[in-house]
Design a protein around this motif. Sequence first.
Motif, mmCIF file in Angstrom:
data_model
loop_
_atom_site.group_PDB
_atom_site.id
_atom_site.type_symbol
_atom_site.label_atom_id
_atom_site.label_comp_id
_atom_site.label_asym_id
_atom_site.label_seq_id
_atom_site.Cartn_x
_atom_site.Cartn_y
_atom_site.Cartn_z
ATOM 1 N N THR A 227 0.856 -1.188 0.000
ATOM 2 C CA THR A 227 0.000 0.000 0.000
ATOM 3 C C THR A 227 0.893 1.239 0.000
ATOM 4 O O THR A 227 2.015 1.206 0.504
ATOM 5 C CB THR A 227 -0.918 0.027 1.236
ATOM 6 O OG1 THR A 227 -0.116 0.028 2.418
ATOM 7 C CG2 THR A 227 -1.840 -1.180 1.252
ATOM 8 N N TYR A 228 0.383 2.311 -0.592
ATOM 9 C CA TYR A 228 1.160 3.550 -0.649
ATOM 10 C C TYR A 228 0.197 4.716 -0.805
ATOM 11 O O TYR A 228 -1.010 4.526 -1.031
ATOM 12 C CB TYR A 228 2.169 3.510 -1.809
ATOM 13 C CG TYR A 228 1.572 3.282 -3.162
ATOM 14 C CD1 TYR A 228 1.326 4.352 -4.024
ATOM 15 C CD2 TYR A 228 1.237 1.996 -3.606
ATOM 16 C CE1 TYR A 228 0.783 4.152 -5.283
ATOM 17 C CE2 TYR A 228 0.686 1.780 -4.856
ATOM 18 C CZ TYR A 228 0.460 2.858 -5.696
ATOM 19 O OH TYR A 228 -0.087 2.658 -6.928
ATOM 20 N N GLU A 242 -2.766 5.910 2.958
ATOM 21 C CA GLU A 242 -2.196 4.880 2.092
ATOM 22 C C GLU A 242 -3.324 4.050 1.489
ATOM 23 O O GLU A 242 -3.500 2.868 1.780
ATOM 24 C CB GLU A 242 -1.216 4.007 2.874
ATOM 25 C CG GLU A 242 0.044 4.747 3.273
ATOM 26 C CD GLU A 242 1.178 3.815 3.661
ATOM 27 O OE1 GLU A 242 0.927 2.609 3.844
ATOM 28 O OE2 GLU A 242 2.313 4.291 3.779
ATOM 29 N N SER A 243 -4.111 4.685 0.616
ATOM 30 C CA SER A 243 -5.256 4.003 0.019
ATOM 31 C C SER A 243 -4.902 3.281 -1.277
ATOM 32 O O SER A 243 -5.615 2.380 -1.709
ATOM 33 C CB SER A 243 -6.390 5.005 -0.256
ATOM 34 O OG SER A 243 -5.944 6.019 -1.134
ATOM 35 N N GLN A 259 -5.341 3.264 -7.657
ATOM 36 C CA GLN A 259 -5.467 4.331 -6.664
ATOM 37 C C GLN A 259 -6.699 5.191 -6.927
ATOM 38 O O GLN A 259 -6.828 6.301 -6.422
ATOM 39 C CB GLN A 259 -4.209 5.198 -6.665
ATOM 40 C CG GLN A 259 -3.945 5.905 -7.977
ATOM 41 C CD GLN A 259 -2.754 6.844 -7.905
ATOM 42 O OE1 GLN A 259 -1.958 6.800 -6.965
ATOM 43 N NE2 GLN A 259 -2.639 7.715 -8.892
ATOM 44 N N THR A 260 -7.611 4.667 -7.732
ATOM 45 C CA THR A 260 -8.751 5.481 -8.144
ATOM 46 C C THR A 260 -9.809 5.635 -7.059
ATOM 47 O O THR A 260 -10.544 6.619 -7.045
ATOM 48 C CB THR A 260 -9.419 4.884 -9.395
ATOM 49 O OG1 THR A 260 -9.810 3.532 -9.113
ATOM 50 C CG2 THR A 260 -8.474 4.892 -10.568
ATOM 51 N N GLU A 261 -9.909 4.649 -6.161
ATOM 52 C CA GLU A 261 -10.923 4.708 -5.109
ATOM 53 C C GLU A 261 -10.341 5.288 -3.822
ATOM 54 O O GLU A 261 -9.143 5.191 -3.569
ATOM 55 C CB GLU A 261 -11.492 3.307 -4.843
ATOM 56 C CG GLU A 261 -12.064 2.611 -6.072
ATOM 57 C CD GLU A 261 -13.239 3.353 -6.662
ATOM 58 O OE1 GLU A 261 -13.985 3.993 -5.890
ATOM 59 O OE2 GLU A 261 -13.412 3.304 -7.898
ATOM 60 N N LYS A 262 -11.198 5.865 -2.995
ATOM 61 C CA LYS A 262 -10.732 6.456 -1.740
ATOM 62 C C LYS A 262 -10.376 5.393 -0.705
ATOM 63 O O LYS A 262 -9.510 5.607 0.138
ATOM 64 C CB LYS A 262 -11.800 7.385 -1.171
ATOM 65 C CG LYS A 262 -12.015 8.641 -2.007
ATOM 66 C CD LYS A 262 -13.028 9.557 -1.350
ATOM 67 C CE LYS A 262 -13.223 10.834 -2.170
ATOM 68 N NZ LYS A 262 -14.195 11.752 -1.527
ATOM 69 N N ALA A 263 -11.065 4.253 -0.766
ATOM 70 C CA ALA A 263 -10.840 3.196 0.235
ATOM 71 C C ALA A 263 -9.830 2.177 -0.274
ATOM 72 O O ALA A 263 -9.878 1.741 -1.426
ATOM 73 C CB ALA A 263 -12.151 2.512 0.573
ATOM 74 N N GLN A 264 -8.916 1.805 0.603
ATOM 75 C CA GLN A 264 -7.893 0.820 0.266
ATOM 76 C C GLN A 264 -8.521 -0.512 -0.146
ATOM 77 O O GLN A 264 -8.057 -1.175 -1.073
ATOM 78 C CB GLN A 264 -6.978 0.619 1.476
ATOM 79 C CG GLN A 264 -5.791 -0.283 1.225
ATOM 80 C CD GLN A 264 -4.995 -0.515 2.488
ATOM 81 O OE1 GLN A 264 -4.992 -1.611 3.038
ATOM 82 N NE2 GLN A 264 -4.319 0.523 2.974
ATOM 83 N N GLN A 266 -11.367 -1.108 -1.602
ATOM 84 C CA GLN A 266 -11.904 -1.051 -2.967
ATOM 85 C C GLN A 266 -10.794 -1.125 -4.002
ATOM 86 O O GLN A 266 -10.920 -1.809 -5.030
ATOM 87 C CB GLN A 266 -12.707 0.237 -3.155
ATOM 88 C CG GLN A 266 -14.014 0.277 -2.375
ATOM 89 C CD GLN A 266 -14.688 1.628 -2.473
ATOM 90 O OE1 GLN A 266 -14.108 2.662 -2.132
ATOM 91 N NE2 GLN A 266 -15.918 1.646 -2.954
ATOM 92 N N ASN A 267 -9.682 -0.443 -3.749
ATOM 93 C CA ASN A 267 -8.545 -0.502 -4.666
ATOM 94 C C ASN A 267 -7.958 -1.907 -4.719
ATOM 95 O O ASN A 267 -7.544 -2.381 -5.779
ATOM 96 C CB ASN A 267 -7.477 0.508 -4.246
ATOM 97 C CG ASN A 267 -7.863 1.935 -4.593
ATOM 98 O OD1 ASN A 267 -8.511 2.180 -5.604
ATOM 99 N ND2 ASN A 267 -7.475 2.878 -3.751
ATOM 100 N N LYS A 268 -7.943 -2.576 -3.577
ATOM 101 C CA LYS A 268 -7.426 -3.953 -3.535
ATOM 102 C C LYS A 268 -8.322 -4.878 -4.347
ATOM 103 O O LYS A 268 -7.834 -5.754 -5.076
ATOM 104 C CB LYS A 268 -7.343 -4.444 -2.092
ATOM 105 C CG LYS A 268 -6.773 -5.857 -1.975
ATOM 106 C CD LYS A 268 -6.731 -6.329 -0.526
ATOM 107 C CE LYS A 268 -6.249 -7.772 -0.452
ATOM 108 N NZ LYS A 268 -6.259 -8.285 0.935
ATOM 109 N N GLU A 269 -9.632 -4.675 -4.249
ATOM 110 C CA GLU A 269 -10.574 -5.515 -4.997
ATOM 111 C C GLU A 269 -10.368 -5.353 -6.500
ATOM 112 O O GLU A 269 -10.375 -6.327 -7.257
ATOM 113 C CB GLU A 269 -12.013 -5.135 -4.629
ATOM 114 C CG GLU A 269 -13.060 -5.991 -5.323
ATOM 115 C CD GLU A 269 -14.473 -5.563 -4.980
ATOM 116 O OE1 GLU A 269 -15.378 -5.867 -5.778
ATOM 117 O OE2 GLU A 269 -14.665 -4.917 -3.935
#
Length: 360
Positions: A227-228, A242-243, A259-264, A266-269
């Motif tokens: 994450t970064y 670090e979302s 890195q488009t979503e605010k929540a980590q 969601q970005n991971k998904e």
Amino acid sequence: MEESMRKRLEAVKTRCEEIDRDLSDPAIMNNVALITELSKERSSLSEAYEGYQEYLKAESDLKDADDIINSGDPELAEMMKLEKKSLIEKMEQIEVDLHGKLLPADPNDKKNIIVEIRGAVGGDEANIFAGDLLRMYTRYAENQGWKVQYIDGEEGSAGGYSYVSFMVKGKNVYSKLKFESGAHRVQRVPKTEASGRIHTSTATVLVMPEAEEVDVKINPTDLKIDTYRSQGAGGQNVNKTESAVRVTHIPTGIVVSCQTEKAQLQNKEICMRMIRAKVHDFYQSQQDDARASERKLKVGTGERSEKIRTYNYPQNRVTDHRIGFTVNQLDRIMEGELDDVIEALIHYDQEQKLLEESNK
């Protein structure tokens, strides 16, 4: 109609009738898995079945027309001759359509896709062209009623993108865009060119069907997840939390990030969707490098010699080199009106598959 084709269609008809009987059987009403499996099979056969039913109806009408023509009534016979001609033309068209419907379906055709576009040969102009292609596909998706979700990208210093990835969701997305993978060449005077010389640049496109967990098994221990902090435009969370997420598939070395979503979470998904698609594509291409025409020219290095399509701005011309298709409507195509090119590619692919079937 050839006897071999009629036999195949009779088999489709018989199987559809069997499935219809099974689905109406009270004994399987509680077997959700079996009902789902039968429904999917019935759906996959429905177009061929319905087309054949239409053909049989026209064939029956043709027999009736012949009977009237041979009945000895001159006035009715003259009327039926016109009807007979219309029925024959109709049957010929149905038969052409049925050839395509009998071809083995691509299991990925109904899937959503993940697309990657990269500026290749040509520096800033290649990146600008990559941005133009992104806009073209976005407009086409909008025309189709599909949804486009931006995933990740690196903007070029003079505009466009050195790299951009996005997902397209909708009905039969992969079936329409699967032939877009390859090196796209542009010939035009770049905005960065002061002397007015025409330059040739390339951008590469990679289209991958979205892979479900059942399509590819990924061992969690084979993944490295980092994450970064997000960078660039994106709101108040940028550079504060670090979302952003980067996922590396260690066995293949494939790396994706979002890195488009605010929540980590969601970005991971989104990263996991990309990893599944790219790993699936990686192993699939290893297993069968010549599996179908849409894979004959994949992305490669982006050299000009690997081009699949040329966009010539001075002559308002687009040429797809794989099928020798040319249209002088580049302005419309860059606005997302890709139907003529895509339909030509689909038609060519069907012709090749029919040729392969007939040579078996």
